[in-house]
Design a protein around this motif. Structure first.
Motif, PDB file in Angstrom:
ATOM      1  N   SER A  62       0.841  -1.205   0.000  1.00 47.06           N
ATOM      2  CA  SER A  62       0.000   0.000   0.000  1.00 47.06           C
ATOM      3  C   SER A  62       0.872   1.250   0.000  1.00 47.06           C
ATOM      4  O   SER A  62       1.997   1.244   0.489  1.00 47.06           O
ATOM      5  CB  SER A  62      -0.913   0.006   1.217  1.00 47.06           C
ATOM      6  OG  SER A  62      -0.157   0.024   2.408  1.00 47.06           O
ATOM      7  N   ASN A  63       0.326   2.311  -0.580  1.00 49.27           N
ATOM      8  CA  ASN A  63       1.047   3.591  -0.644  1.00 49.27           C
ATOM      9  C   ASN A  63       0.889   4.320   0.689  1.00 49.27           C
ATOM     10  O   ASN A  63      -0.237   4.548   1.137  1.00 49.27           O
ATOM     11  CB  ASN A  63       0.480   4.435  -1.788  1.00 49.27           C
ATOM     12  CG  ASN A  63       1.281   5.715  -2.006  1.00 49.27           C
ATOM     13  OD1 ASN A  63       1.426   6.529  -1.112  1.00 49.27           O
ATOM     14  ND2 ASN A  63       1.779   5.882  -3.234  1.00 49.27           N
ATOM     15  N   PRO A  64       1.979   4.700   1.345  1.00 47.26           N
ATOM     16  CA  PRO A  64       1.876   5.336   2.666  1.00 47.26           C
ATOM     17  C   PRO A  64       1.209   6.709   2.633  1.00 47.26           C
ATOM     18  O   PRO A  64       0.722   7.189   3.659  1.00 47.26           O
ATOM     19  CB  PRO A  64       3.338   5.446   3.118  1.00 47.26           C
ATOM     20  CG  PRO A  64       4.141   5.416   1.853  1.00 47.26           C
ATOM     21  CD  PRO A  64       3.389   4.536   0.914  1.00 47.26           C
ATOM     22  N   ASP A  65       1.203   7.356   1.451  1.00 47.25           N
ATOM     23  CA  ASP A  65       0.620   8.701   1.342  1.00 47.25           C
ATOM     24  C   ASP A  65      -0.761   8.691   0.686  1.00 47.25           C
ATOM     25  O   ASP A  65      -1.233   9.727   0.216  1.00 47.25           O
ATOM     26  CB  ASP A  65       1.553   9.617   0.548  1.00 47.25           C
ATOM     27  CG  ASP A  65       2.892   9.794   1.244  1.00 47.25           C
ATOM     28  OD1 ASP A  65       2.887   9.924   2.487  1.00 47.25           O
ATOM     29  OD2 ASP A  65       3.931   9.798   0.563  1.00 47.25           O
ATOM     30  N   ALA A  66      -1.398   7.532   0.659  1.00 47.03           N
ATOM     31  CA  ALA A  66      -2.702   7.426  -0.001  1.00 47.03           C
ATOM     32  C   ALA A  66      -3.782   8.139   0.812  1.00 47.03           C
ATOM     33  O   ALA A  66      -3.627   8.385   2.002  1.00 47.03           O
ATOM     34  CB  ALA A  66      -3.068   5.961  -0.177  1.00 47.03           C
ATOM     35  N   TYR A  67      -4.870   8.459   0.135  1.00 46.56           N
ATOM     36  CA  TYR A  67      -6.050   9.038   0.797  1.00 46.56           C
ATOM     37  C   TYR A  67      -7.288   8.526   0.068  1.00 46.56           C
ATOM     38  O   TYR A  67      -7.198   8.018  -1.065  1.00 46.56           O
ATOM     39  CB  TYR A  67      -5.998  10.570   0.794  1.00 46.56           C
ATOM     40  CG  TYR A  67      -5.960  11.191  -0.572  1.00 46.56           C
ATOM     41  CD1 TYR A  67      -7.139  11.617  -1.209  1.00 46.56           C
ATOM     42  CD2 TYR A  67      -4.743  11.370  -1.238  1.00 46.56           C
ATOM     43  CE1 TYR A  67      -7.102  12.183  -2.470  1.00 46.56           C
ATOM     44  CE2 TYR A  67      -4.700  11.937  -2.505  1.00 46.56           C
ATOM     45  CZ  TYR A  67      -5.876  12.349  -3.115  1.00 46.56           C
ATOM     46  OH  TYR A  67      -5.852  12.909  -4.376  1.00 46.56           O
TER      47      TYR A  67
ATOM     48  N   LYS B  30      -0.371   9.829  -4.603  1.00 47.35           N
ATOM     49  CA  LYS B  30       0.544  10.604  -5.437  1.00 47.35           C
ATOM     50  C   LYS B  30       1.789   9.767  -5.708  1.00 47.35           C
ATOM     51  O   LYS B  30       2.356   9.176  -4.794  1.00 47.35           O
ATOM     52  CB  LYS B  30       0.924  11.904  -4.728  1.00 47.35           C
ATOM     53  CG  LYS B  30      -0.238  12.871  -4.565  1.00 47.35           C
ATOM     54  CD  LYS B  30       0.188  14.127  -3.833  1.00 47.35           C
ATOM     55  CE  LYS B  30      -1.002  15.084  -3.677  1.00 47.35           C
ATOM     56  NZ  LYS B  30      -0.624  16.321  -2.953  1.00 47.35           N
ATOM     57  N   LYS B  31       2.169   9.722  -7.010  1.00 44.57           N
ATOM     58  CA  LYS B  31       3.369   8.982  -7.381  1.00 44.57           C
ATOM     59  C   LYS B  31       4.286   9.897  -8.196  1.00 44.57           C
ATOM     60  O   LYS B  31       3.820  10.712  -9.003  1.00 44.57           O
ATOM     61  CB  LYS B  31       3.019   7.744  -8.205  1.00 44.57           C
ATOM     62  CG  LYS B  31       2.286   6.669  -7.416  1.00 44.57           C
ATOM     63  CD  LYS B  31       2.190   5.374  -8.194  1.00 44.57           C
ATOM     64  CE  LYS B  31       1.515   4.268  -7.377  1.00 44.57           C
ATOM     65  NZ  LYS B  31       1.551   2.957  -8.076  1.00 44.57           N
ATOM     66  N   GLU B  32       5.566   9.724  -7.952  1.00 44.83           N
ATOM     67  CA  GLU B  32       6.554  10.534  -8.666  1.00 44.83           C
ATOM     68  C   GLU B  32       6.902   9.874 -10.005  1.00 44.83           C
ATOM     69  O   GLU B  32       7.075   8.657 -10.076  1.00 44.83           O
ATOM     70  CB  GLU B  32       7.818  10.689  -7.820  1.00 44.83           C
ATOM     71  CG  GLU B  32       8.862  11.585  -8.466  1.00 44.83           C
ATOM     72  CD  GLU B  32      10.157  11.633  -7.665  1.00 44.83           C
ATOM     73  OE1 GLU B  32      11.067  12.374  -8.077  1.00 44.83           O
ATOM     74  OE2 GLU B  32      10.253  10.933  -6.638  1.00 44.83           O
ATOM     75  N   VAL B  33       6.980  10.693 -11.046  1.00 46.25           N
ATOM     76  CA  VAL B  33       7.340  10.193 -12.379  1.00 46.25           C
ATOM     77  C   VAL B  33       8.862  10.016 -12.436  1.00 46.25           C
ATOM     78  O   VAL B  33       9.616  10.976 -12.193  1.00 46.25           O
ATOM     79  CB  VAL B  33       6.873  11.164 -13.482  1.00 46.25           C
ATOM     80  CG1 VAL B  33       7.280  10.631 -14.861  1.00 46.25           C
ATOM     81  CG2 VAL B  33       5.355  11.373 -13.403  1.00 46.25           C
ATOM     82  N   VAL B  34       9.292   8.772 -12.725  1.00 45.98           N
ATOM     83  CA  VAL B  34      10.736   8.469 -12.786  1.00 45.98           C
ATOM     84  C   VAL B  34      11.041   7.692 -14.068  1.00 45.98           C
ATOM     85  O   VAL B  34      10.142   7.164 -14.729  1.00 45.98           O
ATOM     86  CB  VAL B  34      11.173   7.643 -11.547  1.00 45.98           C
ATOM     87  CG1 VAL B  34      11.018   8.462 -10.273  1.00 45.98           C
ATOM     88  CG2 VAL B  34      10.376   6.344 -11.446  1.00 45.98           C
TER      89      VAL B  34
ATOM     90  N   THR C 169      10.424   1.760  -6.638  1.00 44.99           N
ATOM     91  CA  THR C 169       9.412   1.573  -5.572  1.00 44.99           C
ATOM     92  C   THR C 169       8.033   1.787  -6.185  1.00 44.99           C
ATOM     93  O   THR C 169       7.554   2.924  -6.277  1.00 44.99           O
ATOM     94  CB  THR C 169       9.635   2.563  -4.411  1.00 44.99           C
ATOM     95  OG1 THR C 169      11.005   2.545  -4.026  1.00 44.99           O
ATOM     96  CG2 THR C 169       8.759   2.209  -3.224  1.00 44.99           C
ATOM     97  N   PRO C 170       7.377   0.717  -6.640  1.00 44.43           N
ATOM     98  CA  PRO C 170       6.085   0.849  -7.340  1.00 44.43           C
ATOM     99  C   PRO C 170       4.999   1.563  -6.514  1.00 44.43           C
ATOM    100  O   PRO C 170       4.095   2.172  -7.074  1.00 44.43           O
ATOM    101  CB  PRO C 170       5.678  -0.599  -7.618  1.00 44.43           C
ATOM    102  CG  PRO C 170       6.948  -1.383  -7.514  1.00 44.43           C
ATOM    103  CD  PRO C 170       7.797  -0.677  -6.527  1.00 44.43           C
ATOM    104  N   GLU C 171       5.097   1.452  -5.179  1.00 38.91           N
ATOM    105  CA  GLU C 171       4.059   2.064  -4.330  1.00 38.91           C
ATOM    106  C   GLU C 171       4.071   3.581  -4.444  1.00 38.91           C
ATOM    107  O   GLU C 171       3.030   4.232  -4.320  1.00 38.91           O
ATOM    108  CB  GLU C 171       4.258   1.669  -2.852  1.00 38.91           C
ATOM    109  CG  GLU C 171       4.060   0.189  -2.568  1.00 38.91           C
ATOM    110  CD  GLU C 171       5.315  -0.626  -2.905  1.00 38.91           C
ATOM    111  OE1 GLU C 171       5.187  -1.847  -3.070  1.00 38.91           O
ATOM    112  OE2 GLU C 171       6.411  -0.022  -3.001  1.00 38.91           O
TER     113      GLU C 171
END
Length: 358
Positions: free
Chosen positions: A41-46, A61-65, A70-72
């Motif tokens: 699970s994503n720790p910053d999810a809402y 929110k996911k950072e574009v790389v 880190t898929p989460e």
């Protein structure tokens, strides 16, 4: 669980008195906790919950790389540009990360968490309601007596009348209605704990405010209260309006107002005296129903010496000193009483200043 969810929220709104937004926010928090139990699970999810349809989704929110480690929390540029060709390396993408099998398990977990959160919210609402009423009077029904404690049903919760706050001459029976004074409201793990009293001077003050409109409206001011609960009390009242008799207002026509309070306190005797800014007059009034010949005061020591007619001495002192003791509590002055004969045989040593005729 869309429409069922909305219906459940409406039912809770009506039965528990919660604002719908409080329930929706609790649901979002419960769903988020359920999501966080998911692997990866994503720790910053809402959670976004539609207030009209009941539909929800987990967003993150996911950072574009360039290369996802880190898929989460990361997304590749290629995947990001499937949402919008404008994304570049380093941008942040908000995306739906609701797990495919999330519905049923989430609903069960969220239901349990919601029940707990609503219990906590309900306790908080009750706490705030009664905390704001500390120092006020409440009416409840005696629910049970356990040991020396009496438990009073207030409707939404119960209050405790401990032995130290009970009137010794009263008997507390299940089902009886009773008025009490809220002394203290505490938060506990089991909900608010409300401590109430039948002996507090504030109870007498609040009863007079309820019974005497002139006190409630501020026309008559209740200056001081002294009680020996279940036995006898004194109150001092005052009015700036010379046309209003503060004592008469509290007594009421044919004594009805004060009698209602005496009945509520199970025949506790109540002396109503007139407050005066002159301490000698106030002290003389406080010894009512005894008549006073003279009062000598020492303002520095807040001490007084009172002379009463011989036949009034026992009345001024009262049974076991009760009248004099209550007068001292009411005025916050030391009061030494002698009869006229005693004063002639053993006269008081005069104070350096401050003498007055009562």
């Amino acid at each position: 669980m869309s429409q069922e969810l909305i219906q459940a929220v409406m039912v809770l709104t009506k039965t528990k008195g919660f604002a719908p937004e409080v329930i929706f926010e609790s649901l979002e928090a419960a769903l988020l906790q359920a999501y966080r139990k998911e692997p990866s699970s994503n720790p910053d999810a809402y959670v976004e919950l539609n207030r009209e349809t009941g539909e929800y989704k987990v967003m993150a929110k996911k950072e574009v790389v360039e290369a996802v480690e880190t898929p989460e929390t990361q997304i590749s540029l290629e995947d990001a540009r499937q949402q919008s060709p404008r994304f570049e390396i380093g941008d942040v993408v908000e995306m739906n990360v609701t797990p495919a099998n999330f519905g049923r398990s989430a609903a069960h977990t969220a239901k349990q968490m919601l029940i707990q959160r609503l219990k906590e919210a309900e306790r908080s609402v009750v706490f705030e309601e009664y905390f704001s009423r500390e120092g006020d009077i409440i009416t409840g029904i005696i629910e049970r007596v356990e040991g020396k404690n009496v438990y009073i049903n207030l409707g939404k919760t119960e209050a405790i009348l401990p032995p130290t706050e009970q009137i010794a001459t009263e008997t507390y029976r299940e089902g009886d209605r009773i008025k009490c004074y809220i002394v203290e409201v505490k938060k506990t793990t089991k909900g608010p704990q409300i401590m109430i009293s039948r002996t507090h001077p504030g109870l007498l003050k609040r009863l007079f405010e309820l019974e005497v409109p002139e006190i409630f409206e501020g026309v008559v001011e209740l200056k001081s209260v002294a009680r020996e609960p279940g036995m006898r009390s004194k109150i001092a009242v005052y009015s700036r309006d010379e046309n209003i008799d503060p004592v008469g207002a509290c007594v009421g026509q044919k004594g009805q107002r004060v009698q209602h309070i005496v009945d509520e306190l199970h025949d506790e005797k109540i002396d109503i005296v007139k407050w005066d800014e002159d301490p000698a007059i106030y002290i003389a009034n406080s010894l009512s129903p005894a008549k006073v010949v003279s009062v000598d005061v020492n303002e520095e020591e807040k001490a007084s010496r009172v002379v009463v007619p011989d036949y009034q001495l026992s009345l001024a002192i009262g049974k076991a000193g009760q009248n004099a003791r209550l007068a001292a509590k009411l005025t916050n002055w030391k009061i030494d009483i002698k009869s006229e004969t005693q004063a002639q045989e053993e006269p008081f040593e005069p104070y350096a200043s401050g003498a007055g005729e009562a």
